[in-house]
Design an enzyme around this catalytic site. Sequence first.
Site, PDB file in Angstrom:
ATOM      1  N   HIS A  28     -75.123 -40.622  46.617  1.00 55.97           N
ATOM      2  CA  HIS A  28     -74.611 -41.642  45.701  1.00 55.97           C
ATOM      3  C   HIS A  28     -73.524 -42.453  46.405  1.00 55.97           C
ATOM      4  O   HIS A  28     -72.344 -42.100  46.358  1.00 55.97           O
ATOM      5  CB  HIS A  28     -74.023 -40.994  44.448  1.00 55.97           C
ATOM      6  N   LEU A 118     -71.237 -33.728  34.260  1.00 56.27           N
ATOM      7  CA  LEU A 118     -70.222 -34.726  33.936  1.00 56.27           C
ATOM      8  C   LEU A 118     -69.332 -34.289  32.785  1.00 56.27           C
ATOM      9  O   LEU A 118     -69.763 -33.692  31.812  1.00 56.27           O
ATOM     10  CB  LEU A 118     -70.885 -36.069  33.623  1.00 56.27           C
ATOM     11  N   ASP A 157     -67.892 -43.519  33.677  1.00 55.91           N
ATOM     12  CA  ASP A 157     -68.430 -43.735  32.336  1.00 55.91           C
ATOM     13  C   ASP A 157     -69.205 -42.519  31.839  1.00 55.91           C
ATOM     14  O   ASP A 157     -69.152 -42.170  30.658  1.00 55.91           O
ATOM     15  CB  ASP A 157     -69.355 -44.958  32.329  1.00 55.91           C
ATOM     16  N   ASN A 187     -66.770 -49.245  35.897  1.00 54.66           N
ATOM     17  CA  ASN A 187     -67.647 -50.176  36.619  1.00 54.66           C
ATOM     18  C   ASN A 187     -68.823 -50.653  35.771  1.00 54.66           C
ATOM     19  O   ASN A 187     -69.624 -51.468  36.211  1.00 54.66           O
ATOM     20  CB  ASN A 187     -68.155 -49.541  37.923  1.00 54.66           C
ATOM     21  N   ILE A 189     -71.564 -49.408  34.899  1.00 50.51           N
ATOM     22  CA  ILE A 189     -72.917 -49.121  35.384  1.00 50.51           C
ATOM     23  C   ILE A 189     -73.164 -47.616  35.286  1.00 50.51           C
ATOM     24  O   ILE A 189     -72.304 -46.812  35.644  1.00 50.51           O
ATOM     25  CB  ILE A 189     -73.087 -49.563  36.854  1.00 50.51           C
ATOM     26  N   HIS A 263     -76.205 -46.833  42.871  1.00 51.30           N
ATOM     27  CA  HIS A 263     -75.642 -45.616  42.291  1.00 51.30           C
ATOM     28  C   HIS A 263     -76.144 -44.357  42.978  1.00 51.30           C
ATOM     29  O   HIS A 263     -75.340 -43.566  43.482  1.00 51.30           O
ATOM     30  CB  HIS A 263     -75.950 -45.535  40.789  1.00 51.30           C
ATOM     31  N   ARG A 360     -65.099  -5.680  17.689  1.00 50.93           N
ATOM     32  CA  ARG A 360     -64.171  -6.819  17.741  1.00 50.93           C
ATOM     33  C   ARG A 360     -62.742  -6.344  17.484  1.00 50.93           C
ATOM     34  O   ARG A 360     -61.780  -6.859  18.057  1.00 50.93           O
ATOM     35  CB  ARG A 360     -64.574  -7.916  16.762  1.00 50.93           C
ATOM     36  N   GLU A 414     -65.813 -25.437  21.536  1.00 56.08           N
ATOM     37  CA  GLU A 414     -66.244 -24.342  22.387  1.00 56.08           C
ATOM     38  C   GLU A 414     -66.468 -24.761  23.841  1.00 56.08           C
ATOM     39  O   GLU A 414     -66.137 -24.008  24.769  1.00 56.08           O
ATOM     40  CB  GLU A 414     -67.548 -23.726  21.842  1.00 56.08           C
ATOM     41  N   PHE A 440     -72.528 -19.200  19.134  1.00 60.94           N
ATOM     42  CA  PHE A 440     -71.974 -20.485  19.555  1.00 60.94           C
ATOM     43  C   PHE A 440     -71.643 -20.525  21.039  1.00 60.94           C
ATOM     44  O   PHE A 440     -71.108 -21.529  21.525  1.00 60.94           O
ATOM     45  CB  PHE A 440     -70.749 -20.836  18.715  1.00 60.94           C
ATOM     46  N   ASP A 472     -74.204 -14.342   6.652  1.00 64.63           N
ATOM     47  CA  ASP A 472     -74.161 -15.733   7.120  1.00 64.63           C
ATOM     48  C   ASP A 472     -75.526 -16.245   7.567  1.00 64.63           C
ATOM     49  O   ASP A 472     -75.739 -17.450   7.671  1.00 64.63           O
ATOM     50  CB  ASP A 472     -73.159 -15.882   8.266  1.00 64.63           C
ATOM     51  N   HIS A 476     -76.157 -18.139  12.244  1.00 72.51           N
ATOM     52  CA  HIS A 476     -75.032 -17.460  12.885  1.00 72.51           C
ATOM     53  C   HIS A 476     -75.428 -16.151  13.565  1.00 72.51           C
ATOM     54  O   HIS A 476     -74.567 -15.497  14.158  1.00 72.51           O
ATOM     55  CB  HIS A 476     -73.941 -17.174  11.851  1.00 72.51           C
ATOM     56  N   ARG A 523     -69.233  -7.281  14.491  1.00 68.56           N
ATOM     57  CA  ARG A 523     -68.468  -7.492  13.266  1.00 68.56           C
ATOM     58  C   ARG A 523     -68.337  -6.183  12.491  1.00 68.56           C
ATOM     59  O   ARG A 523     -67.310  -5.909  11.887  1.00 68.56           O
ATOM     60  CB  ARG A 523     -69.156  -8.542  12.383  1.00 68.56           C
TER      61      ARG A 523
END
Length: 665
Positions: A28, A118, A157, A187, A189, A263, A360, A414, A440, A472, A476, A523
Amino acid sequence: MSTPSRRDLANAVRFLAIDAVQAANSGHPGMPMGMADIAEVLWNDYLRHHPGNPQWVNRDRFVLSNGHGSMLQYALLHLSGYALPIEALKNFRQLGSKTPGHPENHVTPGVETTTGPLGQGFANAVGFALAEKLLAQRFNRPDYAIVDHRTWVFMGDGCLMEGISHEAASLAGTWGLNKLIAFWDDNRISIDGQVEGWFTDDTPARFEAYGWEVIRNVDGHDPVEIKTAIDTALKSERKPVLICCRTTIGFGSPGKAGKESSHGAPLGKDEVVATRAALGWAHGPFEVPDAITEAWNARSAGHNHETRWGHVYEAYAAQYPALAEEFARRMEGALPSEFASAADAYIAKLQAEGPVVASRKASQMAIETFAPLLPEMVGGSADLAHSNLTLWKGSKSVAGADPDANYVYFGVREFAMSAISNGLALHGGFLPYDATFLVFSDYARNAVRMSALMGAQVVHVYTHDSIGLGEDGPTHQPIEHLASLRYVPDNDVWRPCDAVESAVAWRAAIERRDGPSCLVFSRQNLPHQSRSERQVADVRRGGYVLKDSAGAPEIILIATGSEVDLAMRAAQSLGDGVRVVSMPSTTVFDRQDIVYRESVLPRACRRRIAVEAGVRDFWRKYVGLDGAVIGIDSYGASAPAEKLYAHFGITVEAIIAAAANETQC
């Protein structure tokens, strides 16, 4: 050559990038060509670093979030005097080179974090800046600013389109990270062309809304404007700063400047010649005049930076020896000398007392025990503290100025949570942990992968580990998540069956130095399992014999987490020929030597049943095609946990039935 101009210095960066991409026929070039002027001003006038000692603790951190433009960073590192010779640039993107396609922290000296996906580099930078803030609060004293550095991040971007940038920028503003300065390569682009059709955000207003200082409309090719912007940014006392730089992608290329064609592909031989003529660069491929090389070299300046800091640190250590010793220990990543014995005592106490708690809760108990010994532990939850049980008695929010701040309220973020934790770990001086429900972890998955790829010591805590969470329902209830996390290379996944295994899992994660650990907790309450001293020690090996057979085993039951107790109860009905193996961490067990693995799972015994409330296929490597797996390959349902286990056939009776079926076992 006469004294080189700033444009000459920037052009050296441009053409090293152009030539490397052209030689590799891959890469690039456009972004390095567009950001070279910004980089030249930053690296030559502001960045405090030491190419001769890339790990100097008080160096500024530079993060290239738009990591596809990696040749920008490689050119800067080479020219500044890092151990990155011109041969490495000539081997850009080649097997075994120190210049891979995207920057990698364990490959190239001077690269702080692996970037490419990114937005994650930007979130890592927030973690770096948070680390600097917390260390300064803890260790600095009047006249002794031993922690005083900045985090600089380049982003494009694409980084700003990714949702993680919103999450991370919001937290950076909330925390007032004024030593974080980001340059937006505006830029206009991206790969698909002009971004007006898909990126019309008012980015400056967005960052102002997050609590950032924003410097708008900077000409990214004018060194005077760039310097003025940076000088203004350095005055910010309470806010991070975004410098919005208008640039031209592929700057200097007569045929490709300002176009997406520059690019992600080489300019092409003819366009390289035309660009050399347009920018007046009368030098061959990978050729940099001595005057420019000398002007770029930062080894002497870097040595001076570190020497001045060293004098301050020596005086600091003389006046505050205990603080200096603690700072040095943390930055070296060493554990306190008393940690091992304290952990041994705590685990032995748990085994003797046998608490019946949800894992937990056992995790929270471990944090309560270990965190007072480890001031480097910093972490929190994605708005689930009272469900994940990550809060402990000594928790103090990082949003304030408390010198012992150690708890992060990440909010429902998260992905950024995990990427910021990566930054904290890579900075040094911290052992970060983060937490959410296991289901999650999908939101955070790429950051977890990056933890493993980078060898970052982060503890990812996941609770509500199965259909056992109950009412739930399927949104979940994780099904495929354990297997998914186990398939990430170099990622240790632990699913303990009781408080003892939970404490051992925490200890293993704390003592592991070369990568992340995912600690997966229930749990619902889990029964305590009886163990000998030898069995307690073997928990650390990932899998061990919890109940042995009389003589060679006729059948082996393998289980994790809440299903270990099901296997133990089934074994009582199946007789003396049954061995029960608790396997809290398949990833750790697989690293054991073959002699130990054979002692736990002898090849001679092919009658095996694996039991786990998750997808079945993962367990085939342990039970074979002629073994049985008690698990779940469908989504869950809304109901109390005990009814769900019965409904989906994850029961003692199912284990006994499988053992009786010779065709399956």
